[in-house]
Write a protein that holds these residues in place. Structure first.
Motif, PDB file in Angstrom:
ATOM      1  N   ARG A  43      97.807 -23.949  28.785  1.00  0.00           N
ATOM      2  CA  ARG A  43      96.888 -23.308  29.495  1.00  0.00           C
ATOM      3  C   ARG A  43      95.376 -23.915  29.770  1.00  0.00           C
ATOM      4  NH1 ARG A  43      96.645 -17.257  26.664  1.00  0.00           N
ATOM      5  NH2 ARG A  43      98.763 -16.925  26.691  1.00  0.00           N
ATOM      6  N   LEU A  44      95.247 -24.935  28.681  1.00  0.00           N
ATOM      7  CA  LEU A  44      93.651 -25.411  28.779  1.00  0.00           C
ATOM      8  C   LEU A  44      94.025 -26.665  29.985  1.00  0.00           C
ATOM      9  CD1 LEU A  44      90.839 -26.272  27.757  1.00  0.00           C
ATOM     10  CD2 LEU A  44      92.073 -27.814  26.044  1.00  0.00           C
ATOM     11  N   ALA A  45      94.975 -27.195  29.979  1.00  0.00           N
ATOM     12  CA  ALA A  45      95.431 -28.305  30.968  1.00  0.00           C
ATOM     13  C   ALA A  45      95.228 -27.853  32.362  1.00  0.00           C
ATOM     14  CB  ALA A  45      96.543 -28.985  30.692  1.00  0.00           C
ATOM     15  N   GLY A  46      95.825 -26.499  32.420  1.00  0.00           N
ATOM     16  CA  GLY A  46      95.907 -25.450  33.733  1.00  0.00           C
ATOM     17  C   GLY A  46      94.742 -25.425  34.247  1.00  0.00           C
ATOM     18  N   VAL A  47      93.637 -24.928  33.584  1.00  0.00           N
ATOM     19  CA  VAL A  47      92.075 -24.684  33.865  1.00  0.00           C
ATOM     20  C   VAL A  47      91.724 -26.134  34.311  1.00  0.00           C
ATOM     21  CG1 VAL A  47      90.061 -24.217  32.924  1.00  0.00           C
ATOM     22  CG2 VAL A  47      91.833 -22.902  31.844  1.00  0.00           C
ATOM     23  N   MET A  48      91.986 -27.282  33.861  1.00  0.00           N
ATOM     24  CA  MET A  48      91.410 -28.540  34.255  1.00  0.00           C
ATOM     25  C   MET A  48      92.105 -29.079  35.515  1.00  0.00           C
ATOM     26  SD  MET A  48      88.945 -29.383  32.216  1.00  0.00           S
ATOM     27  CE  MET A  48      88.455 -27.677  32.090  1.00  0.00           C
ATOM     28  N   SER A  49      93.414 -28.257  36.266  1.00  0.00           N
ATOM     29  CA  SER A  49      93.994 -28.967  37.172  1.00  0.00           C
ATOM     30  C   SER A  49      93.424 -28.940  38.386  1.00  0.00           C
ATOM     31  CB  SER A  49      95.201 -27.863  37.264  1.00  0.00           C
ATOM     32  OG  SER A  49      95.135 -26.649  37.731  1.00  0.00           O
ATOM     33  N   ALA A  50      92.291 -28.323  38.464  1.00  0.00           N
ATOM     34  CA  ALA A  50      91.407 -28.544  39.765  1.00  0.00           C
ATOM     35  C   ALA A  50      90.721 -29.797  39.791  1.00  0.00           C
ATOM     36  CB  ALA A  50      90.355 -27.340  39.772  1.00  0.00           C
ATOM     37  N   PHE A  51      90.663 -30.625  38.775  1.00  0.00           N
ATOM     38  CA  PHE A  51      89.822 -31.586  38.650  1.00  0.00           C
ATOM     39  C   PHE A  51      90.840 -32.846  38.983  1.00  0.00           C
ATOM     40  CE2 PHE A  51      87.498 -28.819  36.027  1.00  0.00           C
ATOM     41  CZ  PHE A  51      86.294 -28.437  37.009  1.00  0.00           C
ATOM     42  N   GLN A  52      90.930 -33.194  40.198  1.00  0.00           N
ATOM     43  CA  GLN A  52      91.937 -34.312  40.630  1.00  0.00           C
ATOM     44  C   GLN A  52      91.107 -35.503  41.032  1.00  0.00           C
ATOM     45  OE1 GLN A  52      95.097 -34.149  40.517  1.00  0.00           O
ATOM     46  NE2 GLN A  52      95.114 -32.087  39.678  1.00  0.00           N
ATOM     47  N   PRO A  53      91.464 -36.830  40.879  1.00  0.00           N
ATOM     48  CA  PRO A  53      90.781 -37.900  41.302  1.00  0.00           C
ATOM     49  C   PRO A  53      90.416 -37.725  42.707  1.00  0.00           C
ATOM     50  CG  PRO A  53      92.811 -38.553  40.165  1.00  0.00           C
ATOM     51  CD  PRO A  53      92.956 -37.138  40.532  1.00  0.00           C
ATOM     52  N   ARG A  54      89.079 -38.559  43.110  1.00  0.00           N
ATOM     53  CA  ARG A  54      88.593 -38.405  44.508  1.00  0.00           C
ATOM     54  C   ARG A  54      89.419 -38.972  45.378  1.00  0.00           C
ATOM     55  NH1 ARG A  54      83.560 -36.465  43.557  1.00  0.00           N
ATOM     56  NH2 ARG A  54      82.103 -37.403  41.941  1.00  0.00           N
ATOM     57  N   GLY A  55      89.775 -38.304  46.363  1.00  0.00           N
ATOM     58  CA  GLY A  55      90.438 -38.883  47.544  1.00  0.00           C
ATOM     59  C   GLY A  55      92.226 -38.538  47.303  1.00  0.00           C
ATOM     60  N   ALA A  56      92.592 -37.792  46.121  1.00  0.00           N
ATOM     61  CA  ALA A  56      93.850 -37.539  45.793  1.00  0.00           C
ATOM     62  C   ALA A  56      94.187 -36.461  46.925  1.00  0.00           C
ATOM     63  CB  ALA A  56      94.020 -36.959  44.393  1.00  0.00           C
ATOM     64  N   ALA A  57      95.498 -36.556  47.520  1.00  0.00           N
ATOM     65  CA  ALA A  57      96.184 -35.599  48.069  1.00  0.00           C
ATOM     66  C   ALA A  57      96.348 -34.389  47.714  1.00  0.00           C
ATOM     67  CB  ALA A  57      97.441 -36.214  48.782  1.00  0.00           C
ATOM     68  N   VAL A  58      96.049 -33.356  48.270  1.00  0.00           N
ATOM     69  CA  VAL A  58      96.137 -32.003  47.794  1.00  0.00           C
ATOM     70  C   VAL A  58      97.662 -31.807  47.819  1.00  0.00           C
ATOM     71  CG1 VAL A  58      95.645 -29.556  48.135  1.00  0.00           C
ATOM     72  CG2 VAL A  58      93.884 -31.162  48.598  1.00  0.00           C
ATOM     73  N   ALA A  59      98.083 -31.430  46.673  1.00  0.00           N
ATOM     74  CA  ALA A  59      99.627 -31.027  46.451  1.00  0.00           C
ATOM     75  C   ALA A  59      99.689 -29.323  46.850  1.00  0.00           C
ATOM     76  CB  ALA A  59      99.986 -31.100  44.942  1.00  0.00           C
ATOM     77  N   SER A  60     101.099 -29.200  47.445  1.00  0.00           N
ATOM     78  CA  SER A  60     101.300 -27.922  47.914  1.00  0.00           C
ATOM     79  C   SER A  60     101.746 -27.006  46.756  1.00  0.00           C
ATOM     80  CB  SER A  60     102.143 -27.586  48.819  1.00  0.00           C
ATOM     81  OG  SER A  60     103.390 -28.495  48.269  1.00  0.00           O
ATOM     82  N   ALA A  61     102.036 -27.730  45.761  1.00  0.00           N
ATOM     83  CA  ALA A  61     102.504 -27.144  44.246  1.00  0.00           C
ATOM     84  C   ALA A  61     101.528 -27.479  43.297  1.00  0.00           C
ATOM     85  CB  ALA A  61     103.929 -27.521  43.917  1.00  0.00           C
ATOM     86  N   PHE A  62     101.477 -26.702  42.176  1.00  0.00           N
ATOM     87  CA  PHE A  62     100.630 -26.784  40.997  1.00  0.00           C
ATOM     88  C   PHE A  62     100.959 -28.107  40.556  1.00  0.00           C
ATOM     89  CE2 PHE A  62     100.019 -26.814  36.643  1.00  0.00           C
ATOM     90  CZ  PHE A  62      98.638 -26.458  36.230  1.00  0.00           C
ATOM     91  N   GLN A  63      99.835 -29.023  40.094  1.00  0.00           N
ATOM     92  CA  GLN A  63      99.929 -30.122  39.234  1.00  0.00           C
ATOM     93  C   GLN A  63      98.948 -30.398  38.372  1.00  0.00           C
ATOM     94  OE1 GLN A  63     100.104 -33.088  42.496  1.00  0.00           O
ATOM     95  NE2 GLN A  63      98.065 -33.408  42.206  1.00  0.00           N
ATOM     96  N   TYR A  64      99.102 -30.724  37.030  1.00  0.00           N
ATOM     97  CA  TYR A  64      97.861 -30.950  36.485  1.00  0.00           C
ATOM     98  C   TYR A  64      97.098 -32.118  36.500  1.00  0.00           C
ATOM     99  CZ  TYR A  64     100.764 -28.342  32.701  1.00  0.00           C
ATOM    100  OH  TYR A  64     101.262 -27.193  32.157  1.00  0.00           O
ATOM    101  N   SER A  65      95.955 -32.041  36.233  1.00  0.00           N
ATOM    102  CA  SER A  65      95.024 -33.141  36.579  1.00  0.00           C
ATOM    103  C   SER A  65      95.485 -34.180  35.573  1.00  0.00           C
ATOM    104  CB  SER A  65      93.646 -32.791  36.093  1.00  0.00           C
ATOM    105  OG  SER A  65      92.957 -33.870  36.154  1.00  0.00           O
ATOM    106  N   PRO A  66      95.559 -35.558  36.234  1.00  0.00           N
ATOM    107  CA  PRO A  66      95.577 -36.878  35.281  1.00  0.00           C
ATOM    108  C   PRO A  66      94.747 -36.919  34.395  1.00  0.00           C
ATOM    109  CG  PRO A  66      94.676 -37.509  37.606  1.00  0.00           C
ATOM    110  CD  PRO A  66      94.980 -35.723  37.592  1.00  0.00           C
ATOM    111  N   PHE A  67      93.399 -36.379  34.443  1.00  0.00           N
ATOM    112  CA  PHE A  67      92.529 -36.557  33.371  1.00  0.00           C
ATOM    113  C   PHE A  67      92.494 -35.611  32.116  1.00  0.00           C
ATOM    114  CE2 PHE A  67      90.200 -37.186  37.638  1.00  0.00           C
ATOM    115  CZ  PHE A  67      90.162 -38.611  37.324  1.00  0.00           C
ATOM    116  N   ALA A  68      93.474 -34.512  32.151  1.00  0.00           N
ATOM    117  CA  ALA A  68      93.813 -33.657  31.198  1.00  0.00           C
ATOM    118  C   ALA A  68      95.318 -33.106  30.972  1.00  0.00           C
ATOM    119  CB  ALA A  68      92.870 -32.328  31.194  1.00  0.00           C
ATOM    120  N   MET A  69      95.994 -33.690  30.453  1.00  0.00           N
ATOM    121  CA  MET A  69      97.477 -33.496  30.323  1.00  0.00           C
ATOM    122  C   MET A  69      98.027 -33.076  29.049  1.00  0.00           C
ATOM    123  SD  MET A  69      98.742 -34.720  33.451  1.00  0.00           S
ATOM    124  CE  MET A  69     100.587 -34.850  33.096  1.00  0.00           C
ATOM    125  N   PRO A  70      98.896 -31.958  28.939  1.00  0.00           N
ATOM    126  CA  PRO A  70      99.456 -31.421  28.008  1.00  0.00           C
ATOM    127  C   PRO A  70     100.606 -32.355  27.535  1.00  0.00           C
ATOM    128  CG  PRO A  70     100.443 -30.177  29.914  1.00  0.00           C
ATOM    129  CD  PRO A  70      99.397 -31.269  30.476  1.00  0.00           C
TER     130      PRO A  70
END
Length: 114
Positions: A43-70
């Motif tokens: 849940r916590l990592a899901g909340v942080m999923s919007a924070f992706q590295p600058r310039g990262a491609a937008v995924a069409s499916a949900f993905q965790y942020s590399p900065f907050a991984m469960p």
């Protein structure tokens, strides 16, 4: 009651500031109790999923942020936090650290990648 916390962790409340290197928020309280609900890390990592590295491609499916991984730390769920998240959103790192402090969770500063 003896603490069941992993021996390589410290209470988040004992840290004066946010660590400047990768750390784990571990799902066990300073008193040694497992933190609930059992899926808190996802849940916590899901909340942080919007924070992706600058310039990262937008995924069409949900993905965790590399900065907050469960993940897991021993028997406990955890979230691996990369302080670089603050370059994307400065308040995100404070939010994660304060989540650990407010819920009396443990922090692992030294760990092996899972």
């Amino acid at each position: 009651m003896a603490s069941d916390a992993p021996s390589d962790t410290v209470p988040a409340r004992s840290l004066e500031r946010v660590p400047d290197r990768n750390f784990l928020i571990v799902g066990v309280t300073a008193a040694g109790r497992a933190f609930r609900p059992s899926d808190w890390a996802e849940r916590l990592a899901g909340v942080m999923s919007a924070f992706q590295p600058r310039g990262a491609a937008v995924a069409s499916a949900f993905q965790y942020s590399p900065f907050a991984m469960p993940g897991r730390h021993g028997a406990y769920p955890c979230v691996r936090v990369d302080p670089a998240i603050s370059a994307v959103e400065p308040m995100a790192l404070s939010f994660l650290f304060n989540f650990a402090r407010d819920n009396d969770l443990q922090i692992a500063l030294s760990f092996e990648a899972a």
